[in-house]
Enzyme design. Structure first.
Site, PDB file in Angstrom:
ATOM      1  N   SER A   1       8.002  -0.520  14.936  1.00 20.53           N
ATOM      2  CA  SER A   1       8.142   0.453  16.017  1.00 20.53           C
ATOM      3  C   SER A   1       9.440   1.204  15.779  1.00 20.53           C
ATOM      4  O   SER A   1       9.720   1.642  14.670  1.00 20.53           O
ATOM      5  CB  SER A   1       8.119  -0.272  17.369  1.00 20.53           C
ATOM      6  OG  SER A   1       8.330   0.618  18.435  1.00 20.53           O
TER       7      SER A   1
ATOM      8  N   THR B   1      17.972   6.767   5.408  1.00 21.48           N
ATOM      9  CA  THR B   1      16.782   7.000   4.594  1.00 21.48           C
ATOM     10  C   THR B   1      16.430   8.477   4.714  1.00 21.48           C
ATOM     11  O   THR B   1      17.185   9.259   5.282  1.00 21.48           O
ATOM     12  CB  THR B   1      15.604   6.136   5.094  1.00 21.48           C
ATOM     13  OG1 THR B   1      15.253   6.562   6.427  1.00 21.48           O
ATOM     14  CG2 THR B   1      15.974   4.660   5.132  1.00 21.48           C
TER      15      THR B   1
ATOM     16  N   THR C   1       0.834  -1.198   0.000  1.00 20.37           N
ATOM     17  CA  THR C   1       0.000   0.000   0.000  1.00 20.37           C
ATOM     18  C   THR C   1       0.870   1.249   0.000  1.00 20.37           C
ATOM     19  O   THR C   1       1.909   1.303   0.658  1.00 20.37           O
ATOM     20  CB  THR C   1      -0.965   0.046   1.207  1.00 20.37           C
ATOM     21  OG1 THR C   1      -0.256   0.375   2.397  1.00 20.37           O
ATOM     22  CG2 THR C   1      -1.683  -1.288   1.361  1.00 20.37           C
TER      23      THR C   1
ATOM     24  N   TYR D   1       7.043  11.672  18.433  1.00 22.90           N
ATOM     25  CA  TYR D   1       7.316  10.460  17.658  1.00 22.90           C
ATOM     26  C   TYR D   1       7.523   9.281  18.603  1.00 22.90           C
ATOM     27  O   TYR D   1       6.925   8.213  18.418  1.00 22.90           O
ATOM     28  CB  TYR D   1       8.555  10.666  16.785  1.00 22.90           C
ATOM     29  CG  TYR D   1       8.999   9.419  16.053  1.00 22.90           C
ATOM     30  CD1 TYR D   1       8.293   8.973  14.938  1.00 22.90           C
ATOM     31  CD2 TYR D   1      10.106   8.678  16.471  1.00 22.90           C
ATOM     32  CE1 TYR D   1       8.675   7.819  14.259  1.00 22.90           C
ATOM     33  CE2 TYR D   1      10.495   7.534  15.796  1.00 22.90           C
ATOM     34  CZ  TYR D   1       9.785   7.101  14.694  1.00 22.90           C
ATOM     35  OH  TYR D   1      10.158   5.958  14.038  1.00 22.90           O
TER      36      TYR D   1
ATOM     37  N   ASP E   1      -4.538   5.570   2.419  1.00 21.64           N
ATOM     38  CA  ASP E   1      -4.205   6.462   3.521  1.00 21.64           C
ATOM     39  C   ASP E   1      -4.594   5.699   4.777  1.00 21.64           C
ATOM     40  O   ASP E   1      -5.782   5.482   5.046  1.00 21.64           O
ATOM     41  CB  ASP E   1      -5.002   7.762   3.406  1.00 21.64           C
ATOM     42  CG  ASP E   1      -4.796   8.700   4.594  1.00 21.64           C
ATOM     43  OD1 ASP E   1      -4.129   8.296   5.567  1.00 21.64           O
ATOM     44  OD2 ASP E   1      -5.311   9.829   4.557  1.00 21.64           O
TER      45      ASP E   1
ATOM     46  N   LYS F   1       5.416   5.654  19.207  1.00 26.47           N
ATOM     47  CA  LYS F   1       6.035   4.324  19.163  1.00 26.47           C
ATOM     48  C   LYS F   1       5.923   3.606  20.507  1.00 26.47           C
ATOM     49  O   LYS F   1       5.761   2.371  20.545  1.00 26.47           O
ATOM     50  CB  LYS F   1       7.497   4.441  18.721  1.00 26.47           C
ATOM     51  CG  LYS F   1       7.673   4.970  17.294  1.00 26.47           C
ATOM     52  CD  LYS F   1       6.977   4.093  16.264  1.00 26.47           C
ATOM     53  CE  LYS F   1       7.248   4.549  14.833  1.00 26.47           C
ATOM     54  NZ  LYS F   1       6.606   3.676  13.829  1.00 26.47           N
TER      55      LYS F   1
END
Length: 272
Positions: A134, A183, A32, A148, A56, A152
């Site tokens: 996670s 990344t 997705t 953030y 979404d 998690k």
């Protein structure tokens, strides 16, 4: 053995790397994405094994529909990898209400919707593996990444409870806890709060303390993830990266030290 894997957030970064690795070895993959064109290269290479769906994850109805389509298309879902999510950078004081809600809508609620959607399928199959992406920051928290980490940490508690709830149905649960990787987590995919100059010193210290060697090589995660997916008895938690192991060991060492120092107070508070 060939598996059918449903993975969210597959358009880039670790999600796309893992999607390609599954396809290369012959697995069926339901991937997705927000933009279906982001996987055109893989769709051209693996037309029989890849189903790309736009999703979404914050849309509960669409999440359930995507899982239903995947089941109809491939006949089963052996593995769910809840990978969709993003990082939000900002000191707690800097966070706007909508930023907080958006972080939880994607990282937590989106994960819950997909998890709820897939459980009945796996329960009927009497098998399945739910992998929740996670973070090492779901175990330890760094300054300016509080919201953030909060998202998690929420995933950690939810999934630990889930693992006990679904074990009798033959469903396994794993929390995947990566440290930083090379990344765009801190780049294009990240959100930044409007800064307050009072936190400039804290942010500078965090930036200076982030050593290049602490960020792992994304492609190096492939072997670990394939091994996890194939494991007969997968672990509840798996850290990805050597930096994360050191952060977590240090954090738990400090926690145990504090709990031991305050043990008399804790025991007295029991009252009997």
């Amino acid at each position: 053995m060939k598996k059918t894997i449903f993975i969210t957030g597959a358009s880039r970064g670790l999600g796309k790397i893992w999607t390609e690795a599954f396809l290369k070895r012959g697995d069926n993959v339901v991937a997705t994405v927000r933009n279906i064109d982001s996987l055109n290269d893989l769709a051209d290479q693996y037309p029989q094994n890849l189903l790309v769906l736009t999703l979404d994850v914050t849309d509960k109805k669409a999440s359930f529909e995507a899982v239903s389509k995947a089941k109809s298309y491939f006949g089963a879902i052996d593995v769910l990898i809840n990978n969709a999510g993003y990082g939000h950078f900002g000191a707690v004081e800097e966070l706007e209400e909508q930023e907080i809600r958006a972080q939880f809508e994607t990282n937590v609620f989106g994960l819950i919707w997909l998890t709820q959607a897939v459980i009945p399928i796996m329960r009927e199959q009497k098998s399945g593996h739910i992998i929740q992406v996670s973070s090492a920051l779901g175990v330890v928290a760094f300054p300016t990444l509080g919201i953030y980490s909060a998202s998690k940490f929420a995933i950690e508690g939810l999934s630990e409870s889930l693992a006990s709830e679904v074990a009798a149905f033959g469903i396994k649960v794993t929390l995947l806890e990566p440290n930083g990787y090379e990344t765009d987590f801190g780049g294009a995919s990240a959100i930044q709060s409007n800064p307050l100059e009072q936190y400039d010193v804290v942010k500078k210290a965090l930036h200076e303390g982030n050593k290049p060697e602490d960020n792992g090589v994304p492609s190096a995660t492939v072997t670990a993830v394939l091994k996890l997916v194939d494991a007969e008895n997968p672990p509840l938690r798996l850290i990805l990266g050597k930096a994360g192991i050191e952060w977590i060991k240090h954090a738990y060492s400090e926690r145990m030290k504090t709990w031991d120092e305050w043990q008399d107070v804790s025991v007295a508070a029991h009252g009997k």
